[in-house]
Scaffold this motif. Structure first.
Motif, mmCIF file in Angstrom:
data_model
loop_
_atom_site.group_PDB
_atom_site.id
_atom_site.type_symbol
_atom_site.label_atom_id
_atom_site.label_comp_id
_atom_site.label_asym_id
_atom_site.label_seq_id
_atom_site.Cartn_x
_atom_site.Cartn_y
_atom_site.Cartn_z
ATOM 1 N N GLU A 1 0.833 -1.217 0.000
ATOM 2 C CA GLU A 1 0.000 0.000 0.000
ATOM 3 C C GLU A 1 0.866 1.266 0.000
ATOM 4 O O GLU A 1 0.424 2.334 -0.414
ATOM 5 N N LEU A 2 2.122 1.126 0.441
ATOM 6 C CA LEU A 2 3.018 2.285 0.467
ATOM 7 C C LEU A 2 3.422 2.718 -0.940
ATOM 8 O O LEU A 2 3.998 3.786 -1.130
ATOM 9 N N LYS A 3 3.130 1.886 -1.913
ATOM 10 C CA LYS A 3 3.460 2.215 -3.313
ATOM 11 C C LYS A 3 2.314 2.954 -4.009
ATOM 12 O O LYS A 3 2.369 3.167 -5.228
ATOM 13 N N ALA A 4 1.265 3.283 -3.277
ATOM 14 C CA ALA A 4 0.088 3.876 -3.937
ATOM 15 C C ALA A 4 0.442 5.156 -4.695
ATOM 16 O O ALA A 4 -0.014 5.369 -5.822
ATOM 17 N N GLY A 5 1.286 6.006 -4.073
ATOM 18 C CA GLY A 5 1.643 7.264 -4.722
ATOM 19 C C GLY A 5 2.422 7.017 -6.010
ATOM 20 O O GLY A 5 2.098 7.567 -7.077
ATOM 21 N N GLU A 6 3.422 6.167 -5.878
ATOM 22 C CA GLU A 6 4.279 5.842 -7.035
ATOM 23 C C GLU A 6 3.443 5.264 -8.193
ATOM 24 O O GLU A 6 3.609 5.638 -9.351
ATOM 25 N N ARG B 1 1.097 7.887 -9.761
ATOM 26 C CA ARG B 1 1.858 8.795 -10.648
ATOM 27 C C ARG B 1 2.171 8.096 -11.967
ATOM 28 O O ARG B 1 2.009 8.658 -13.043
ATOM 29 N N LYS B 2 2.610 6.836 -11.853
ATOM 30 C CA LYS B 2 2.925 6.060 -13.064
ATOM 31 C C LYS B 2 1.723 5.982 -14.009
ATOM 32 O O LYS B 2 1.875 5.945 -15.220
ATOM 33 N N HIS B 3 0.531 5.956 -13.410
ATOM 34 C CA HIS B 3 -0.674 5.832 -14.244
ATOM 35 C C HIS B 3 -1.348 7.190 -14.483
ATOM 36 O O HIS B 3 -2.541 7.262 -14.744
ATOM 37 N N GLY B 4 -0.575 8.248 -14.352
ATOM 38 C CA GLY B 4 -1.025 9.559 -14.863
ATOM 39 C C GLY B 4 -1.688 10.488 -13.873
ATOM 40 O O GLY B 4 -2.167 11.554 -14.258
ATOM 41 N N ALA B 5 -1.716 10.134 -12.582
ATOM 42 C CA ALA B 5 -2.431 10.987 -11.627
ATOM 43 C C ALA B 5 -1.666 12.279 -11.353
ATOM 44 O O ALA B 5 -0.447 12.256 -11.166
ATOM 45 N N THR B 6 -2.400 13.392 -11.315
ATOM 46 C CA THR B 6 -1.814 14.616 -10.750
ATOM 47 C C THR B 6 -2.612 15.018 -9.494
ATOM 48 O O THR B 6 -2.078 15.531 -8.538
ATOM 49 N N LYS B 7 -3.932 14.734 -9.554
ATOM 50 C CA LYS B 7 -4.761 14.955 -8.357
ATOM 51 C C LYS B 7 -5.718 13.769 -8.218
ATOM 52 O O LYS B 7 -6.455 13.452 -9.163
ATOM 53 N N ALA C 1 -0.270 9.791 2.721
ATOM 54 C CA ALA C 1 1.127 10.233 2.854
ATOM 55 C C ALA C 1 1.924 9.818 1.613
ATOM 56 O O ALA C 1 2.746 10.586 1.096
ATOM 57 N N GLY C 2 1.657 8.629 1.126
ATOM 58 C CA GLY C 2 2.355 8.134 -0.077
ATOM 59 C C GLY C 2 2.050 9.006 -1.300
ATOM 60 O O GLY C 2 2.928 9.281 -2.123
ATOM 61 N N LEU C 3 0.812 9.465 -1.390
ATOM 62 C CA LEU C 3 0.446 10.340 -2.518
ATOM 63 C C LEU C 3 1.213 11.659 -2.411
ATOM 64 O O LEU C 3 1.810 12.130 -3.393
ATOM 65 N N SER C 4 1.206 12.229 -1.204
ATOM 66 C CA SER C 4 1.889 13.521 -1.011
ATOM 67 C C SER C 4 3.375 13.403 -1.330
ATOM 68 O O SER C 4 3.943 14.269 -1.995
ATOM 69 N N GLU C 5 3.993 12.330 -0.867
ATOM 70 C CA GLU C 5 5.435 12.140 -1.132
ATOM 71 C C GLU C 5 5.736 12.114 -2.622
ATOM 72 O O GLU C 5 6.823 12.482 -3.049
ATOM 73 N N CYS C 6 4.764 11.675 -3.398
ATOM 74 C CA CYS C 6 4.977 11.607 -4.856
ATOM 75 C C CYS C 6 4.444 12.850 -5.565
ATOM 76 O O CYS C 6 4.302 12.867 -6.787
ATOM 77 N N GLY C 7 4.114 13.867 -4.788
ATOM 78 C CA GLY C 7 3.687 15.135 -5.381
ATOM 79 C C GLY C 7 2.277 15.105 -5.952
ATOM 80 O O GLY C 7 1.922 15.937 -6.786
ATOM 81 N N PHE D 1 -4.130 -0.385 -11.621
ATOM 82 C CA PHE D 1 -3.293 -1.205 -10.725
ATOM 83 C C PHE D 1 -4.101 -1.559 -9.484
ATOM 84 O O PHE D 1 -5.035 -0.834 -9.111
ATOM 85 N N SER D 2 -3.730 -2.664 -8.863
ATOM 86 C CA SER D 2 -4.323 -3.026 -7.570
ATOM 87 C C SER D 2 -3.214 -3.471 -6.636
ATOM 88 O O SER D 2 -2.329 -4.232 -7.034
ATOM 89 N N LEU D 3 -3.279 -2.965 -5.409
ATOM 90 C CA LEU D 3 -2.252 -3.260 -4.413
ATOM 91 C C LEU D 3 -2.852 -4.214 -3.387
ATOM 92 O O LEU D 3 -3.848 -3.886 -2.725
ATOM 93 N N LEU D 4 -2.262 -5.403 -3.272
ATOM 94 C CA LEU D 4 -2.849 -6.482 -2.461
ATOM 95 C C LEU D 4 -1.902 -6.880 -1.334
ATOM 96 O O LEU D 4 -0.932 -7.611 -1.549
ATOM 97 N N ASN D 5 -2.173 -6.360 -0.145
ATOM 98 C CA ASN D 5 -1.401 -6.744 1.030
ATOM 99 C C ASN D 5 -2.297 -7.586 1.937
ATOM 100 O O ASN D 5 -3.226 -7.061 2.563
#
Ligand code: NZQ
Ligand code: ZN
Length: 392
Positions: free
Chosen positions: A19-24, A27-33, A54-60, A173-177
């Protein structure tokens, strides 16, 4: 063997901490907001929401939040999400939750570029030309929406629960923890296991010729669910069992267990009327109705049912396939009961009278416009008989 198409484009990251990769990934899939979309309280209380944001913010990536998605998600929440996204310039929807939250996020993604009302897609009035991109952080192993092409919503003013499928409805993408599912109550875990089993069964029963590799994959997935569901009833924090079940839930609905033909889907259609009218958990509605459906259609191909029981529950081979089929159905019901799931409407706390049964049957045929099922085609009369026989 029939020709088929298999299309399953979602990128999956699986394991602890993904789940910590959500921001990354956003971003990879085009998000700005992004719109971070979530349910009632579980994602907030566990701190998951804060970690994702927090992960989203870290990735701008800037974000808005919208919670309050309820199980059997309502179209009104989707409309609220569409408005919020438009007003605040959101270009990516991130679901943090189970099937209900992901389906609601898919609804928002559909509604964002569409000028009309999003319910149009669910009642067959419109087809999408585009959708906004979306992804998921999964917290329930069940519906498989994290990799399926579907979204299921309920309207607020008619208790109609309707699904919509499109190649555009796959998560980017889907994040599965699996650890995120440790906190699920036993009942939700059980409902999820029933749902994934029945996603396999829907595809298993079809009049089309069978394909050995698909059958074997499906039977193996069901065996693994049965084994690990039992483990989770006594140890909900068993990581390996959570992981097995989580991946089974995804594989049960990304169509790898169905890549030969369309499935039957009657049990799902029958169930959607139940959860639409009575707001029960989807998995419990399925376990309550499946036995009645199975007994009603058994005579179409008893050997198919018998093989299923031999492969999933290692029942003995019966000379009479009808005996094998009945044993198989008993075994599935025994399994559902061992998870404390209902195997009749009464056990699910639903006591419809004849008028309501007729209303559900009518709704299930889209008011006379369709038959359901493929293994056996069912009209309104058949549907009514199945509901009646599921009463107790
Ligand atoms: O709202 P919160 O507080 O998050 O509580 C939820 C909800 O009450 C809770 N929960 C979620 N994650 C949790 C948690 N509790 C503790 N710990 C966690 N980690 O669980 C409850 C149920 O959540 P929900 O999302 O409704 O469950 P599920 O994943 O089973 O989704 C069911 C919905 O998916 C639809 C069903 O019809 C139903 O509306 N389906 C969607 C499909 C698809 N899109 O492909 C296919 C399926 O056949 C199904 O129809
Ligand atoms: Zn389902």
């Amino acid at each position: 063997m029939k020709d088929f198409k298999f299309y399953s484009p979602s990128e999956i990251l699986f394991g602890r901490g993904v789940e910590l990769k959500a921001g990354e990934m956003a971003r990879k899939h085009g998000a700005t907001k992004a719109l971070v979309h979530f349910g009632g309280k579980s994602a907030k209380e566990s701190g998951l929401l804060d970690r994702v944001c927090a992960g989203l913010s870290e990735c701008g990536i800037k974000y808005e939040t919208l919670g309050g998605v309820q199980p059997n998600p309502r179209v009104s929440k989707v409309r609220e999400g569409v408005k919020l996204c438009r007003d605040s310039g959101v270009d990516f929807i991130l679901a943090v939750g189970g099937g209900s939250v992901i389906d609601s996020a898919k609804g928002i993604a559909l509604g964002l570029p569409y000028e009309g009302d999003v319910w149009d897609f669910y009642c067959g009035k419109a087809k999408p030309e585009s959708v906004a991109p979306f992804g998921a952080v999964l917290t329930v192993a069940a519906a498989g929406s994290e990799m399926s092409d579907a979204s299921v919503l309920t309207n607020d003013d008619g208790s109609l629960k309707r699904g919509f499928s499109s190649e555009m409805l796959h998560c980017s993408f889907s994040l599965l923890n699996p650890e995120l599912t440790f906190t699920l109550p036993a009942y939700q875990t059980a409902c999820g296991c029933a749902d994934m089993i029945i996603h396999n069964l829907e595809r298993y029963f079809s009049p089309a010729p069978n394909l050995d590799v698909t059958d074997e994959i499906s039977e193996a997935v069901m065996r693994v669910v049965v084994k690990n569901a039992r483990i989770l009833m006594s140890n909900p924090r068993d990581y390996d069992a959570r992981a097995e079940v989580m991946w089974c839930g995804t594989l049960s609905h990304n169509d790898v267990t169905g890549s030969r033909y369309n499935g039957d889907w009657a049990s799902h259609q029958l169930e959607h009327e139940l959860s639409g009218m009575y707001d029960i958990a989807h998995g419990a509605g399925l376990s309550a109705i499946w036995g009645a459906w199975a007994r009603y259609v058994l005579s179409e191909n008893p050997s198919r049912f018998a093989r299923l029981g031999e492969k999933v529950f290692t029942i003995p081979h019966f000379e009479d396939p009808v005996a094998g089929a009945n044993k198989t159905i008993e075994k599935f019901e025994e399994f559902f009961r061992s998870l404390r799931l209902p195997t009749s409407l009464a056990e699910a706390g639903i006591f419809p009278d004849e008028k309501i049964l007729a209303e559900m049957s009518e709704k299930c045929t889209f008011f006379g416009k369709r038959k359901i099922g493929a293994f056996k085609k069912l009209d309104g009369n058949d549907i009514l008989k199945i509901y009646r026989s599921a009463l107790r």
